[in-house]
Scaffold this motif. Structure first.
Motif, PDB file in Angstrom:
ATOM      1  N   ALA A   1      14.382  55.474  21.592  1.00  0.00           N
ATOM      2  CA  ALA A   1      15.424  55.057  20.648  1.00  0.00           C
ATOM      3  C   ALA A   1      15.162  55.656  19.269  1.00  0.00           C
ATOM      4  O   ALA A   1      16.092  56.119  18.599  1.00  0.00           O
ATOM      5  CB  ALA A   1      15.483  53.541  20.570  1.00  0.00           C
ATOM      6  N   ALA A   2      13.912  55.673  18.850  1.00  0.00           N
ATOM      7  CA  ALA A   2      13.572  56.216  17.527  1.00  0.00           C
ATOM      8  C   ALA A   2      13.714  57.728  17.487  1.00  0.00           C
ATOM      9  O   ALA A   2      14.107  58.301  16.461  1.00  0.00           O
ATOM     10  CB  ALA A   2      12.139  55.819  17.160  1.00  0.00           C
ATOM     11  N   ASP A   3      13.421  58.393  18.603  1.00  0.00           N
ATOM     12  CA  ASP A   3      13.448  59.859  18.648  1.00  0.00           C
ATOM     13  C   ASP A   3      14.807  60.429  19.059  1.00  0.00           C
ATOM     14  O   ASP A   3      14.961  61.657  19.113  1.00  0.00           O
ATOM     15  CB  ASP A   3      12.388  60.387  19.628  1.00  0.00           C
ATOM     16  CG  ASP A   3      10.972  60.121  19.154  1.00  0.00           C
ATOM     17  OD1 ASP A   3      10.782  59.740  17.981  1.00  0.00           O
ATOM     18  OD2 ASP A   3      10.037  60.254  19.979  1.00  0.00           O
ATOM     19  N   SER A   4      15.766  59.552  19.325  1.00  0.00           N
ATOM     20  CA  SER A   4      17.058  60.069  19.803  1.00  0.00           C
ATOM     21  C   SER A   4      17.773  60.851  18.700  1.00  0.00           C
ATOM     22  O   SER A   4      17.642  60.577  17.518  1.00  0.00           O
ATOM     23  CB  SER A   4      17.940  58.928  20.305  1.00  0.00           C
ATOM     24  OG  SER A   4      18.297  58.087  19.240  1.00  0.00           O
ATOM     25  N   THR A   5      18.506  61.826  19.161  1.00  0.00           N
ATOM     26  CA  THR A   5      19.270  62.665  18.236  1.00  0.00           C
ATOM     27  C   THR A   5      20.748  62.379  18.458  1.00  0.00           C
ATOM     28  O   THR A   5      21.126  61.626  19.358  1.00  0.00           O
ATOM     29  CB  THR A   5      18.983  64.157  18.515  1.00  0.00           C
ATOM     30  OG1 THR A   5      19.430  64.468  19.826  1.00  0.00           O
ATOM     31  CG2 THR A   5      17.503  64.477  18.348  1.00  0.00           C
ATOM     32  N   GLU A   6      21.579  63.022  17.649  1.00  0.00           N
ATOM     33  CA  GLU A   6      23.036  62.872  17.797  1.00  0.00           C
ATOM     34  C   GLU A   6      23.464  63.220  19.222  1.00  0.00           C
ATOM     35  O   GLU A   6      24.295  62.534  19.807  1.00  0.00           O
ATOM     36  CB  GLU A   6      23.768  63.806  16.814  1.00  0.00           C
ATOM     37  CG  GLU A   6      23.664  63.396  15.378  1.00  0.00           C
ATOM     38  CD  GLU A   6      24.792  62.446  14.990  1.00  0.00           C
ATOM     39  OE1 GLU A   6      25.862  62.458  15.621  1.00  0.00           O
ATOM     40  OE2 GLU A   6      24.562  61.678  14.052  1.00  0.00           O
ATOM     41  N   ASP A   7      22.873  64.252  19.783  1.00  0.00           N
ATOM     42  CA  ASP A   7      23.275  64.718  21.117  1.00  0.00           C
ATOM     43  C   ASP A   7      22.802  63.761  22.232  1.00  0.00           C
ATOM     44  O   ASP A   7      23.484  63.613  23.244  1.00  0.00           O
ATOM     45  CB  ASP A   7      22.698  66.110  21.393  1.00  0.00           C
ATOM     46  CG  ASP A   7      23.274  67.162  20.448  1.00  0.00           C
ATOM     47  OD1 ASP A   7      24.409  66.960  19.958  1.00  0.00           O
ATOM     48  OD2 ASP A   7      22.579  68.169  20.198  1.00  0.00           O
ATOM     49  N   THR A   8      21.662  63.147  22.040  1.00  0.00           N
ATOM     50  CA  THR A   8      21.111  62.295  23.114  1.00  0.00           C
ATOM     51  C   THR A   8      21.474  60.827  22.944  1.00  0.00           C
ATOM     52  O   THR A   8      21.293  60.043  23.879  1.00  0.00           O
ATOM     53  CB  THR A   8      19.570  62.408  23.166  1.00  0.00           C
ATOM     54  OG1 THR A   8      19.026  61.975  21.920  1.00  0.00           O
ATOM     55  CG2 THR A   8      19.135  63.820  23.490  1.00  0.00           C
ATOM     56  N   ARG A   9      22.016  60.456  21.773  1.00  0.00           N
ATOM     57  CA  ARG A   9      22.324  59.053  21.513  1.00  0.00           C
ATOM     58  C   ARG A   9      23.377  58.492  22.466  1.00  0.00           C
ATOM     59  O   ARG A   9      23.365  57.298  22.744  1.00  0.00           O
ATOM     60  CB  ARG A   9      22.791  58.896  20.067  1.00  0.00           C
ATOM     61  CG  ARG A   9      22.170  57.666  19.445  1.00  0.00           C
ATOM     62  CD  ARG A   9      22.352  57.558  17.965  1.00  0.00           C
ATOM     63  NE  ARG A   9      21.132  58.075  17.323  1.00  0.00           N
ATOM     64  CZ  ARG A   9      21.111  58.852  16.264  1.00  0.00           C
ATOM     65  NH1 ARG A   9      22.207  59.211  15.672  1.00  0.00           N
ATOM     66  NH2 ARG A   9      19.972  59.277  15.770  1.00  0.00           N
ATOM     67  N   ILE A  10      24.241  59.309  22.999  1.00  0.00           N
ATOM     68  CA  ILE A  10      25.275  58.811  23.914  1.00  0.00           C
ATOM     69  C   ILE A  10      24.660  58.347  25.246  1.00  0.00           C
ATOM     70  O   ILE A  10      25.232  57.515  25.934  1.00  0.00           O
ATOM     71  CB  ILE A  10      26.376  59.863  24.184  1.00  0.00           C
ATOM     72  CG1 ILE A  10      25.782  61.128  24.777  1.00  0.00           C
ATOM     73  CG2 ILE A  10      27.154  60.151  22.928  1.00  0.00           C
ATOM     74  CD1 ILE A  10      26.835  62.093  25.274  1.00  0.00           C
ATOM     75  N   PHE A  11      23.468  58.878  25.582  1.00  0.00           N
ATOM     76  CA  PHE A  11      22.794  58.486  26.825  1.00  0.00           C
ATOM     77  C   PHE A  11      21.857  57.288  26.622  1.00  0.00           C
ATOM     78  O   PHE A  11      21.389  56.696  27.597  1.00  0.00           O
ATOM     79  CB  PHE A  11      21.973  59.659  27.390  1.00  0.00           C
ATOM     80  CG  PHE A  11      22.802  60.866  27.659  1.00  0.00           C
ATOM     81  CD1 PHE A  11      23.708  60.877  28.710  1.00  0.00           C
ATOM     82  CD2 PHE A  11      22.691  62.005  26.860  1.00  0.00           C
ATOM     83  CE1 PHE A  11      24.482  62.003  28.959  1.00  0.00           C
ATOM     84  CE2 PHE A  11      23.462  63.123  27.109  1.00  0.00           C
ATOM     85  CZ  PHE A  11      24.366  63.131  28.156  1.00  0.00           C
ATOM     86  N   LEU A  12      21.613  56.947  25.365  1.00  0.00           N
ATOM     87  CA  LEU A  12      20.653  55.903  25.050  1.00  0.00           C
ATOM     88  C   LEU A  12      21.019  54.541  25.636  1.00  0.00           C
ATOM     89  O   LEU A  12      20.156  53.897  26.236  1.00  0.00           O
ATOM     90  CB  LEU A  12      20.454  55.809  23.529  1.00  0.00           C
ATOM     91  CG  LEU A  12      19.310  54.921  23.057  1.00  0.00           C
ATOM     92  CD1 LEU A  12      17.979  55.401  23.619  1.00  0.00           C
ATOM     93  CD2 LEU A  12      19.265  54.901  21.531  1.00  0.00           C
ATOM     94  N   PRO A  13      22.257  54.058  25.544  1.00  0.00           N
ATOM     95  CA  PRO A  13      22.566  52.746  26.126  1.00  0.00           C
ATOM     96  C   PRO A  13      22.308  52.694  27.642  1.00  0.00           C
ATOM     97  O   PRO A  13      21.772  51.691  28.140  1.00  0.00           O
ATOM     98  CB  PRO A  13      24.059  52.551  25.816  1.00  0.00           C
ATOM     99  CG  PRO A  13      24.308  53.390  24.613  1.00  0.00           C
ATOM    100  CD  PRO A  13      23.397  54.566  24.762  1.00  0.00           C
ATOM    101  N   ALA A  14      22.662  53.743  28.355  1.00  0.00           N
ATOM    102  CA  ALA A  14      22.416  53.757  29.803  1.00  0.00           C
ATOM    103  C   ALA A  14      20.911  53.744  30.081  1.00  0.00           C
ATOM    104  O   ALA A  14      20.435  53.041  30.997  1.00  0.00           O
ATOM    105  CB  ALA A  14      23.070  54.973  30.444  1.00  0.00           C
TER     106      ALA A  14
END
Length: 147
Positions: free
Chosen positions: A53-66
């Protein structure tokens, strides 16, 4: 000689109980290690989720909830497995306590029998000494014992 047979039987039972406690103790150690492993897996998943969660970027943030949802489901599964393992551990601990109580009871009975055997031997020795003393006295009295 019944006491000696009883003592031998109790010694055998004592050895069996000691072996049983060692076996149960080993099983308990394995169960506790399995519980710790499950706990460690849950903690690692949490750490990984926080880091992702801390290392997520704009591109990977959409996959974070899943991803976080799958971590949550996995942690719930691990929690259920850990609860089941804890129940098994508690049952094994109770079995160990029962075996320990039985071993202590056997040990106390064995100690009583050992005391009885020692008393029996002391009585037999005293009786033999008494008989020998009487025989010497009778010999001395009859004049068959020369000085």
């Amino acid at each position: 000689m019944a006491l000696r047979d009883r003592m031998a039987a109790l010694k055998l039972i004592d050895r069996i109980k000691q072996h049983e406690m060692e076996t149960i103790g080993a099983d308990l150690a394995e169960r506790r290690a399995a519980e710790k492993e499950l706990s460690d897996q849950r903690a690692k998943l949490h750490e990984d989720a926080v880091r992702e969660a801390a290392d997520s970027t704009e591109d990977t943030r959409i996959f974070l909830p899943a991803y976080l949802n799958s971590v949550k489901l996995r942690q719930e599964d691990l929690s259920e497995r850990q609860a089941e393992a804890a129940k098994k551990t508690a049952a094994i601990e109770e079995e160990l306590f029962k075996a320990f109580r039985e071993a202590k009871t056997t040990e106390q009975v064995l100690q009583r029998v050992k005391t009885e055997v020692a008393l029996e031997e002391a009585r037999a020795t005293a009786s033999q000494m008494d008989d020998a003393g009487r025989a010497l006295f009778m010999l001395a009295r009859s004049g068959n014992l020369s000085q």
